[in-house]
Write a protein that holds these residues in place. Structure first.
Motif, short mmCIF file in Angstrom:
data_model
loop_
_atom_site.label_atom_id
_atom_site.label_comp_id
_atom_site.label_asym_id
_atom_site.label_seq_id
_atom_site.Cartn_x
_atom_site.Cartn_y
_atom_site.Cartn_z
N LEU A 70 0.83 -1.21 0.00
CA LEU A 70 0.00 0.00 0.00
C LEU A 70 0.86 1.26 0.00
CD1 LEU A 70 -2.76 -1.09 2.53
CD2 LEU A 70 -2.97 -0.93 0.04
N ALA A 71 1.94 1.25 0.78
CA ALA A 71 2.80 2.44 0.87
C ALA A 71 3.47 2.75 -0.46
CB ALA A 71 3.85 2.23 1.96
N ASN A 72 3.73 1.70 -1.26
CA ASN A 72 4.40 1.88 -2.54
C ASN A 72 3.46 1.85 -3.73
OD1 ASN A 72 7.54 1.85 -2.02
ND2 ASN A 72 6.68 0.30 -0.66
N ALA A 73 2.15 1.77 -3.44
CA ALA A 73 1.12 1.78 -4.48
C ALA A 73 1.41 0.75 -5.57
CB ALA A 73 0.98 3.18 -5.09
N LEU A 74 1.77 -0.44 -5.17
CA LEU A 74 2.07 -1.50 -6.14
C LEU A 74 0.78 -1.99 -6.79
CD1 LEU A 74 4.73 -3.55 -4.15
CD2 LEU A 74 5.09 -1.71 -5.80
N GLN A 75 0.80 -2.15 -8.08
CA GLN A 75 -0.40 -2.52 -8.83
C GLN A 75 -0.56 -4.03 -8.89
OE1 GLN A 75 -0.26 -0.41 -12.58
NE2 GLN A 75 -1.12 1.41 -11.64
N PRO A 186 4.46 -10.48 -6.68
CA PRO A 186 3.09 -9.99 -6.88
C PRO A 186 2.14 -11.14 -7.20
CG PRO A 186 4.66 -8.68 -8.15
CD PRO A 186 5.41 -9.88 -7.63
N ALA A 187 0.94 -11.09 -6.65
CA ALA A 187 -0.04 -12.16 -6.86
C ALA A 187 -1.41 -11.57 -7.13
CB ALA A 187 -0.08 -13.08 -5.65
N GLY A 188 -2.28 -12.41 -7.67
CA GLY A 188 -3.61 -11.95 -8.05
C GLY A 188 -3.54 -11.15 -9.34
N LYS A 189 -4.44 -10.20 -9.49
CA LYS A 189 -4.47 -9.36 -10.69
C LYS A 189 -3.29 -8.39 -10.67
CE LYS A 189 -9.48 -9.53 -11.30
NZ LYS A 189 -10.73 -8.73 -11.37
N ILE A 190 -2.51 -8.39 -11.74
CA ILE A 190 -1.32 -7.56 -11.84
C ILE A 190 -1.56 -6.45 -12.87
CG2 ILE A 190 1.17 -7.54 -12.26
CD1 ILE A 190 0.26 -9.35 -9.94
N ASN A 191 -1.34 -5.21 -12.44
CA ASN A 191 -1.45 -4.05 -13.33
C ASN A 191 -2.77 -4.07 -14.11
OD1 ASN A 191 -0.76 -1.71 -14.65
ND2 ASN A 191 0.59 -2.69 -16.13
N PRO A 192 -3.91 -3.99 -13.40
CA PRO A 192 -5.20 -4.01 -14.10
C PRO A 192 -5.39 -2.75 -14.95
CG PRO A 192 -5.49 -3.51 -11.78
CD PRO A 192 -4.05 -3.88 -11.96
N GLY A 193 -5.90 -2.95 -16.15
CA GLY A 193 -6.12 -1.85 -17.08
C GLY A 193 -7.59 -1.55 -17.25
N PRO A 194 -7.98 -1.06 -18.44
CA PRO A 194 -9.39 -0.72 -18.69
C PRO A 194 -10.31 -1.92 -18.44
CG PRO A 194 -7.98 0.14 -20.43
CD PRO A 194 -7.11 -0.72 -19.57
N PHE A 195 -11.48 -1.63 -17.85
CA PHE A 195 -12.46 -2.65 -17.51
C PHE A 195 -11.90 -3.69 -16.54
CE2 PHE A 195 -13.48 -1.13 -21.79
CZ PHE A 195 -14.76 -0.61 -21.57
N ASP A 196 -10.89 -3.26 -15.78
CA ASP A 196 -10.27 -4.11 -14.76
C ASP A 196 -9.66 -5.37 -15.35
OD1 ASP A 196 -9.52 -4.50 -12.08
OD2 ASP A 196 -11.19 -5.89 -11.74
N TYR A 197 -9.18 -5.27 -16.60
CA TYR A 197 -8.53 -6.41 -17.25
C TYR A 197 -7.04 -6.36 -16.94
CZ TYR A 197 -7.55 -10.06 -20.63
OH TYR A 197 -7.17 -11.24 -21.22
#
Length: 205
Positions: A70-75, A186-197
């Motif tokens: 959270l502190a580093n706003a990692l996507q 990093p795990a789960g959704k990585i760097n989500p873009g438009p429409f949360d893709y």
């Protein structure tokens, strides 16, 4: 001459309030071998994060990783531990971890179960700035450029970028130096873009 020191590396510290003796006992019961030849630090298998004896510590590590994320706003949705192992430098052995980094990871950590010699971090910019003007010396303060040290204090956890080159000083004290290290990815959704893709959806086994 004015010096502008740019892009410092952030290495946060956390303090564990739980029982360290139980963790040290659990670590001593794990099978250990010497893998970082010619050094003699004893290292366990990298599956300690799946061992129930370390569960309270792992849960706390996860809290620290979330604060870091959270502190580093990692996507990414979270940072999961991908490898976790224990280290013991025997008393008066004079051994230490050689200079290295943790490839193919994002965040690495050292958790100190005892006091002892410091962890030594090497300036990541210096080798690139000096290019072919390599400095070779037996003096640690000039060998490979500037360094910073973080003291080993029982219950301290440090997190740092996995690409950051580090080592430990040689351990000559009359007690074992005990640490636990881990890598997180990093795990789960990585760097989500438009429409949360997302760019990727990663599961750490």
């Amino acid at each position: 001459m004015k010096i502008n020191q740019l892009f410092p590396v952030i290495v946060p510290e956390f303090s564990y309030e739980g029982d360290l003796q139980e963790i040290k006992d659990a670590l001593r019961s794990e099978k250990r071998e010497q893998f970082n030849f010619p050094e003699g630090v004893e290292t366990t298998c990298g599956n300690l994060h799946k061992n129930e004896r370390f569960r309270p510590l792992v849960d706390w590590f996860k809290e620290c990783l979330e604060e870091y994320r959270l502190a580093n706003a990692l996507q990414c949705e979270r940072l999961d531990i991908s490898l976790m192992w224990g280290n013991i430098a025997p008393a008066e052995s004079g051994v230490g971890h050689p200079r290295h980094r943790h490839n193919m990871s994002l965040v690495s950590a050292v958790f100190y179960l005892t006091k002892g010699v410091a962890t030594v971090f090497h300036d990541p910019v210096y080798p690139r700035v000096m290019d072919c003007m390599e400095v070779i010396s037996d003096n640690l303060k000039v060998r490979g450029g500037p360094i910073e040290k973080i003291s080993a204090d029982a219950g301290k956890l440090i997190l740092f970028p996995s690409w950051l080159v580090h080592e430990s000083d040689r351990h000559f004290f009359d007690y074992d130096r005990m640490t636990i290290s881990f890598n997180a990815f990093p795990a789960g959704k990585i760097n989500p873009g438009p429409f949360d893709y997302p760019m990727a959806n990663i599961k750490i086994l």
